[in-house]
Design a protein around this motif. Structure first.
Motif, PDB file in Angstrom:
ATOM      1  N   CYS A   1       0.872  -1.179   0.000  1.00 14.97           N
ATOM      2  CA  CYS A   1       0.000   0.000   0.000  1.00 14.97           C
ATOM      3  C   CYS A   1       0.906   1.226   0.000  1.00 14.97           C
ATOM      4  O   CYS A   1       1.631   1.462   0.967  1.00 14.97           O
ATOM      5  CB  CYS A   1      -0.909   0.017   1.216  1.00 14.97           C
ATOM      6  SG  CYS A   1      -1.982   1.479   1.292  1.00 14.97           S
TER       7      CYS A   1
ATOM      8  N   LEU B   1      -3.046   5.145  -0.161  1.00 13.12           N
ATOM      9  CA  LEU B   1      -3.726   5.347   1.113  1.00 13.12           C
ATOM     10  C   LEU B   1      -4.360   6.736   1.168  1.00 13.12           C
ATOM     11  O   LEU B   1      -5.526   6.880   1.550  1.00 13.12           O
ATOM     12  CB  LEU B   1      -2.746   5.160   2.278  1.00 13.12           C
ATOM     13  CG  LEU B   1      -3.305   5.372   3.672  1.00 13.12           C
ATOM     14  CD1 LEU B   1      -4.478   4.432   3.953  1.00 13.12           C
ATOM     15  CD2 LEU B   1      -2.201   5.195   4.713  1.00 13.12           C
TER      16      LEU B   1
ATOM     17  N   ASP C   1      -5.349   6.506  13.127  1.00 11.96           N
ATOM     18  CA  ASP C   1      -4.704   5.327  12.559  1.00 11.96           C
ATOM     19  C   ASP C   1      -4.907   4.211  13.572  1.00 11.96           C
ATOM     20  O   ASP C   1      -4.335   4.252  14.669  1.00 11.96           O
ATOM     21  CB  ASP C   1      -3.223   5.602  12.322  1.00 11.96           C
ATOM     22  CG  ASP C   1      -2.473   4.410  11.744  1.00 11.96           C
ATOM     23  OD1 ASP C   1      -3.043   3.312  11.635  1.00 11.96           O
ATOM     24  OD2 ASP C   1      -1.279   4.578  11.405  1.00 11.96           O
TER      25      ASP C   1
ATOM     26  N   TYR D   1       2.759   4.328   8.596  1.00 14.42           N
ATOM     27  CA  TYR D   1       1.754   4.997   7.767  1.00 14.42           C
ATOM     28  C   TYR D   1       1.215   6.262   8.440  1.00 14.42           C
ATOM     29  O   TYR D   1       0.789   7.191   7.754  1.00 14.42           O
ATOM     30  CB  TYR D   1       0.611   4.039   7.414  1.00 14.42           C
ATOM     31  CG  TYR D   1       0.987   3.048   6.344  1.00 14.42           C
ATOM     32  CD1 TYR D   1       1.075   3.445   5.007  1.00 14.42           C
ATOM     33  CD2 TYR D   1       1.273   1.730   6.653  1.00 14.42           C
ATOM     34  CE1 TYR D   1       1.432   2.542   4.019  1.00 14.42           C
ATOM     35  CE2 TYR D   1       1.630   0.819   5.667  1.00 14.42           C
ATOM     36  CZ  TYR D   1       1.714   1.228   4.348  1.00 14.42           C
ATOM     37  OH  TYR D   1       2.069   0.338   3.366  1.00 14.42           O
TER      38      TYR D   1
ATOM     39  N   SER E   1      -6.843   1.772   8.816  1.00 19.69           N
ATOM     40  CA  SER E   1      -6.015   0.712   9.381  1.00 19.69           C
ATOM     41  C   SER E   1      -5.244   0.078   8.237  1.00 19.69           C
ATOM     42  O   SER E   1      -5.791  -0.167   7.169  1.00 19.69           O
ATOM     43  CB  SER E   1      -6.858  -0.326  10.129  1.00 19.69           C
ATOM     44  OG  SER E   1      -7.658  -1.074   9.249  1.00 19.69           O
ATOM     45  N   THR E   2      -3.976  -0.133   8.481  1.00 22.79           N
ATOM     46  CA  THR E   2      -3.135  -0.777   7.476  1.00 22.79           C
ATOM     47  C   THR E   2      -2.528  -2.036   8.087  1.00 22.79           C
ATOM     48  O   THR E   2      -1.782  -1.962   9.053  1.00 22.79           O
ATOM     49  CB  THR E   2      -2.011   0.165   6.991  1.00 22.79           C
ATOM     50  OG1 THR E   2      -1.314   0.686   8.122  1.00 22.79           O
ATOM     51  CG2 THR E   2      -2.572   1.314   6.178  1.00 22.79           C
TER      52      THR E   2
ATOM     53  N   THR F   1      -9.652   0.570   5.038  1.00 17.99           N
ATOM     54  CA  THR F   1      -9.041  -0.651   5.541  1.00 17.99           C
ATOM     55  C   THR F   1      -8.167  -1.257   4.457  1.00 17.99           C
ATOM     56  O   THR F   1      -8.657  -1.566   3.371  1.00 17.99           O
ATOM     57  CB  THR F   1     -10.128  -1.667   5.940  1.00 17.99           C
ATOM     58  OG1 THR F   1     -10.964  -1.075   6.935  1.00 17.99           O
ATOM     59  CG2 THR F   1      -9.524  -2.938   6.476  1.00 17.99           C
ATOM     60  N   VAL F   2      -6.884  -1.395   4.761  1.00 17.44           N
ATOM     61  CA  VAL F   2      -5.957  -2.127   3.901  1.00 17.44           C
ATOM     62  C   VAL F   2      -5.403  -3.242   4.775  1.00 17.44           C
ATOM     63  O   VAL F   2      -4.930  -2.994   5.884  1.00 17.44           O
ATOM     64  CB  VAL F   2      -4.802  -1.230   3.397  1.00 17.44           C
ATOM     65  CG1 VAL F   2      -3.859  -2.033   2.510  1.00 17.44           C
ATOM     66  CG2 VAL F   2      -5.336  -0.008   2.665  1.00 17.44           C
ATOM     67  N   ASP F   3      -5.523  -4.473   4.306  1.00 17.81           N
ATOM     68  CA  ASP F   3      -5.080  -5.588   5.141  1.00 17.81           C
ATOM     69  C   ASP F   3      -4.611  -6.739   4.256  1.00 17.81           C
ATOM     70  O   ASP F   3      -4.844  -6.761   3.050  1.00 17.81           O
ATOM     71  CB  ASP F   3      -6.224  -6.051   6.050  1.00 17.81           C
ATOM     72  CG  ASP F   3      -5.743  -6.855   7.248  1.00 17.81           C
ATOM     73  OD1 ASP F   3      -4.521  -6.958   7.488  1.00 17.81           O
ATOM     74  OD2 ASP F   3      -6.605  -7.394   7.968  1.00 17.81           O
TER      75      ASP F   3
ATOM     76  N   THR G   1      -3.150  -8.310  -0.728  1.00 17.01           N
ATOM     77  CA  THR G   1      -3.863  -7.424   0.190  1.00 17.01           C
ATOM     78  C   THR G   1      -5.257  -7.082  -0.338  1.00 17.01           C
ATOM     79  O   THR G   1      -5.578  -7.329  -1.494  1.00 17.01           O
ATOM     80  CB  THR G   1      -3.084  -6.110   0.407  1.00 17.01           C
ATOM     81  OG1 THR G   1      -2.926  -5.445  -0.833  1.00 17.01           O
ATOM     82  CG2 THR G   1      -1.712  -6.381   1.038  1.00 17.01           C
TER      83      THR G   1
ATOM     84  N   LEU H   1      -8.345  -3.813  -0.066  1.00 13.77           N
ATOM     85  CA  LEU H   1      -8.605  -2.435   0.282  1.00 13.77           C
ATOM     86  C   LEU H   1     -10.118  -2.238   0.268  1.00 13.77           C
ATOM     87  O   LEU H   1     -10.765  -2.595  -0.718  1.00 13.77           O
ATOM     88  CB  LEU H   1      -7.941  -1.465  -0.700  1.00 13.77           C
ATOM     89  CG  LEU H   1      -8.160  -0.003  -0.369  1.00 13.77           C
ATOM     90  CD1 LEU H   1      -6.888   0.794  -0.575  1.00 13.77           C
ATOM     91  CD2 LEU H   1      -9.279   0.603  -1.195  1.00 13.77           C
TER      92      LEU H   1
END
Length: 184
Positions: A23, A28, A42, A50, A105-106, A133-135, A177, A179
């Motif tokens: 990311c 982001l 965050d 980030y 949130s990353t 949300t990036v995970d 990932t 998003l």
């Protein structure tokens, strides 16, 4: 998925610039689309990797992490003036109703996603407040990040957010990932 935290002994990995391959700052920020006067959190800020990237684009940024050890490490690295560190569990955020214009949130959603945490995030976001949300994705191979069994895929993450009362604006499933952009 179950609650767990990142081992602070491995915190050096959180400051590795190669994380941008999952990311980028630009991705982001585009998803977050912050107003310069915004108050943002965050969620799972860790060592501030980030957080530092978003801080210049908002008025106030809370770096929220459940582990004080992560905040200690962040302080060693230097915390930007716009950032206030908050030690809290996402299920019990110390903010008033409608206090945040946005949150992100990353690589931590899998650590805190629960009905209680998502309800709490929705409570503290303003009406139409944005959650990015990036995970790690369950569709990934697990070579980086947590084991695949601990991850959600993009559709499941979006479904959890919808069930918590969020409107989904964007869902992307990528090689490792996901998003999701949602609004309260």
């Amino acid at each position: 998925m179950g609650f767990h935290t990142f081992d602070p002994a491995g915190a050096d990995r959180l400051d590795d610039p190669s994380r941008f391959r999952f990311c980028s700052r630009e991705e982001l920020l585009a998803a977050l689309d912050p107003d310069p006067s915004a108050t943002v959190a965050d969620l799972g800020s860790g060592t501030g990797f980030y957080t530092d990237e978003v801080a210049p684009f908002v008025d106030k940024l809370y770096g929220v992490d459940v582990q004080s050890e992560m905040h200690e490490r962040y302080r060693e690295n230097g915390v930007p003036e716009a950032v206030e560190l908050v030690t809290a569990n996402v299920e019990e955020l110390p903010f008033a109703d409608d206090d945040l214009d946005a949150a992100f949130s990353t690589m931590t959603f899998h650590e805190f996603a629960s009905d209680a945490a998502l309800a709490e995030i929705r409570r503290v976001l303003t009406p139409d407040g944005r959650l990015v949300t990036v995970d790690w994705s369950a569709s990934g191979d697990g070579d980086a990040g947590p084991p695949v069994a601990e991850r959600y895929d993009a559709a499941d993450a979006a479904s959890l957010l919808e069930d918590a009362g969020f409107s989904i604006a964007r869902v992307d499933e990528r090689p490792e990932t996901l998003l999701v952009v949602a609004t309260a």
